[in-house]
Design a protein around this motif. Structure first.
Motif, PDB file in Angstrom:
ATOM      1  N   UNK A  75       0.821  -1.197   0.000  1.00  0.00           N
ATOM      2  CA  UNK A  75       0.000   0.000   0.000  1.00  0.00           C
ATOM      3  C   UNK A  75       0.855   1.246   0.000  1.00  0.00           C
ATOM      4  N   UNK A  76       0.191   2.374  -0.162  1.00  0.00           N
ATOM      5  CA  UNK A  76       0.868   3.665  -0.231  1.00  0.00           C
ATOM      6  C   UNK A  76       0.024   4.698   0.498  1.00  0.00           C
ATOM      7  N   UNK A  77       0.679   5.683   1.065  1.00  0.00           N
ATOM      8  CA  UNK A  77      -0.013   6.818   1.686  1.00  0.00           C
ATOM      9  C   UNK A  77       0.799   8.070   1.424  1.00  0.00           C
ATOM     10  N   UNK A  78       0.136   9.206   1.529  1.00  0.00           N
ATOM     11  CA  UNK A  78       0.750  10.499   1.210  1.00  0.00           C
ATOM     12  C   UNK A  78       0.646  11.426   2.418  1.00  0.00           C
ATOM     13  N   UNK A  79       1.704  12.166   2.684  1.00  0.00           N
ATOM     14  CA  UNK A  79       1.626  13.271   3.636  1.00  0.00           C
ATOM     15  C   UNK A  79       2.083  14.534   2.923  1.00  0.00           C
ATOM     16  N   UNK A  80       1.892  15.654   3.563  1.00  0.00           N
ATOM     17  CA  UNK A  80       2.308  16.903   2.938  1.00  0.00           C
ATOM     18  C   UNK A  80       2.228  18.054   3.911  1.00  0.00           C
ATOM     19  N   UNK A  81       2.727  19.192   3.471  1.00  0.00           N
ATOM     20  CA  UNK A  81       2.651  20.390   4.315  1.00  0.00           C
ATOM     21  C   UNK A  81       1.188  20.714   4.598  1.00  0.00           C
ATOM     22  N   UNK A  82       0.931  21.212   5.779  1.00  0.00           N
ATOM     23  CA  UNK A  82      -0.427  21.608   6.119  1.00  0.00           C
ATOM     24  C   UNK A  82      -0.732  22.990   5.589  1.00  0.00           C
TER      25      UNK A  82
END
Length: 502
Positions: A75-82
């Motif tokens: 699986x894959x997940x994404x995070x990023x700047x808020x």
């Protein structure tokens, strides 16, 4: 059998993909810079299509570098700047450029809502202060300045929700990000049309996608995304999270005892709590990646991004000794100047301020005696003092931690980590991982895939504390005196910013 997870981390200027095994070992990474567009002072934007393709390219290159077939990925997940805003249009295209969290064009709106008493009225629902870079302020700005863009918006996204939408074709607002947007009734974890009407943007209610949590399944890789990334069509995609939540998870901040500080472009300082801090001492409460917990946060764009600016503009022609690199050189320069002998102060406000909303970066106390080494030490110290400003506020609402977990680019500098320990007066612990945001996403993907039941169990297998630096009491006393002067300098300049605005 699939045995890897992928985390995608979208910062303000770069994208990174990292592949991990189920013990948290980093297998391969790939990164790519995206151009920052600055049409006016205070505006920071990026092309949303370029950003999407950069994410695809990073995943594809990471897989190739690791020699891993897409079918081996669980699986894959994404995070990023808020904060910031990534609007998707009703015409099936980006409605505008993506807006980064360092953007300050909408600074008047938080000020207006505070002065009118609206913020006080809504605070029990918001659980946080308003900020110029939040979606709530940016959407109000668009309604007043670019109504055609505002009306065309189909979905209001954070950066990682936008990338996940492109991966899956399914639109969701993940809880950690949307709860820091100023658009959400955080206390009740829902959207409130009446609250948005009071803010003058009631139309936004219909532009908000359903809420999901970080490890919820939020669709699967589409055929188009599979072709662009090298992943298998149908690969599960987890909700992902705000990058500061991802870093907290990746350093095992999974109980109310721990505290962490993240030194990247932003100064992020945080802990988790079963209840929000509502006495006004804390700027931001948002929903944490673990349901039932709040992330209590103090932050500003005042951290190590200031050093990167100095290196780009003032150190580009610096001779570097053979066998060394630029960062080795600057650490040597900083270590070569004793703190008690450096009376230069730096306000790390190049991208934003945690003092006055219009505060700017500044060196104070320069003379002909000083050189780049003094300026570099002033930057290092100024960044730490900015973190300390936030951490003091956090400590007013909880008992001191036994140690502070640290993440971000600054942890690569032993000199800087020791300075954090000495200035804050707490041991600093680091973990054995370079791409912490991506690791946190990998942990979310592993939970969504059923490998681990929750973040506590995932952390037991995937998080490994690698170092601990103790504070030197003598240095703590020296830095405390310097910190007090830093605060006095910052306060004195608060009377100047905005006074001569044209």
């Amino acid at each position: 059998m699939a045995k890897y997870v992928i985390g995608l981390d979208n910062g303000g200027t770069s994208t990174k993909a990292a592949i991990f095994d189920l013990n948290g070992k980093e297998i391969a990474t790939a990164g790519k810079q995206t151009k920052v567009i600055t049409p006016q002072s205070g505006y920071t934007e990026r092309n949303m299509e370029e950003l999407w393709l950069a994410n695809c390219d990073c995943v594809k290159r990471a897989l190739e570098k690791a020699g891993i077939d897409g079918k081996e990925v669980l699986g894959i997940a994404v995070c990023g700047h808020g904060k910031g805003l990534y609007p998707w249009g009703k015409d099936g295209k980006p409605a505008y450029n993506g807006i980064i969290s360092t953007d300050s064009r909408a600074w008047k709106y938080p000020q207006k809502w505070v002065e009118s008493g609206l913020h006080k009225e809504l605070h029990d629902q918001l659980c946080q202060e308003f900020m110029a870079c939040q979606q709530v302020a940016l959407l109000a700005w668009f309604k007043d300045h670019h109504r055609e863009v505002y009306d065309n918006i189909q979905y209001v996204f954070s950066v990682k929700d936008y990338i996940r939408f492109r991966l899956t074709g399914e639109a969701y607002c993940e809880a950690t990000d949307i709860s820091g947007s100023g658009l959400m009734d955080v206390k009740h974890a829902r959207f409130d049309h009446e609250m948005l009407e009071k803010l003058g943007i009631g139309e936004v209610y219909d532009k908000l996608a359903p809420i999901k949590y970080s490890y919820d399944l939020c669709g699967t890789i589409t055929k188009e995304a599979a072709e662009l990334t090298g992943l298998l069509e149908g690969t599960p995609v987890a909700g992902g999270m705000f990058d500061i939540d991802a870093c907290a998870v990746a350093v095992d901040v999974t109980s109310t005892e721990e505290m962490c500080t993240i030194a990247g472009t932003w100064s992020i300082n945080e802990y988790i709590s079963k209840t929000p801090v509502m006495d006004g001492s804390i700027a931001m409460n948002s929903l944490f990646a673990m349901p039932g917990y709040y992330l209590v946060e103090e932050c500003s764009a005042t951290s190590s991004g200031n050093l990167e600016w100095f290196l780009e503009h003032c150190m580009e022609h610096e001779p570097i000794p053979e066998g060394s690199n630029l960062y080795d050189l600057i650490n040597e320069k900083v270590a070569g100047v004793k703190p008690e002998e450096c009376d230069v102060y730096f306000l790390p406000f190049l991208y934003g301020s945690n003092a006055h909303p219009l505060g700017k970066g500044a060196f104070i106390g320069l003379t002909t005696y000083h050189n780049k080494a003094h300026m570099l030490r002033a930057i290092y110290e100024g960044v730490v003092y900015s973190h300390k400003t936030h951490i003091e506020k956090l400590l007013s609402s909880r008992k001191p931690p036994k140690a502070i977990r640290m993440a971000g680019g600054a942890v690569n500098s032993d000199v800087w980590v020791q300075m954090f320990a000495d200035t804050l007066g707490f041991p600093i612990e680091t973990v054995d991982a370079k791409e912490l945001g991506a690791l946190g996403c990998g942990m979310a993907a592993a939970i969504a895939a059923g490998v681990y039941k929750d973040y506590k169990e995932a952390a037991e297998h995937m998080v490994h504390v690698s170092g601990r630096v103790e504070p030197n009491p003598q240095m703590t006393a020296i830095y405390q005196k310097k910190y007090e002067k830093y605060r006095a300098v910052s306060k004195a300049l608060d009377t100047v910013w905005g006074q001569f605005e044209v």
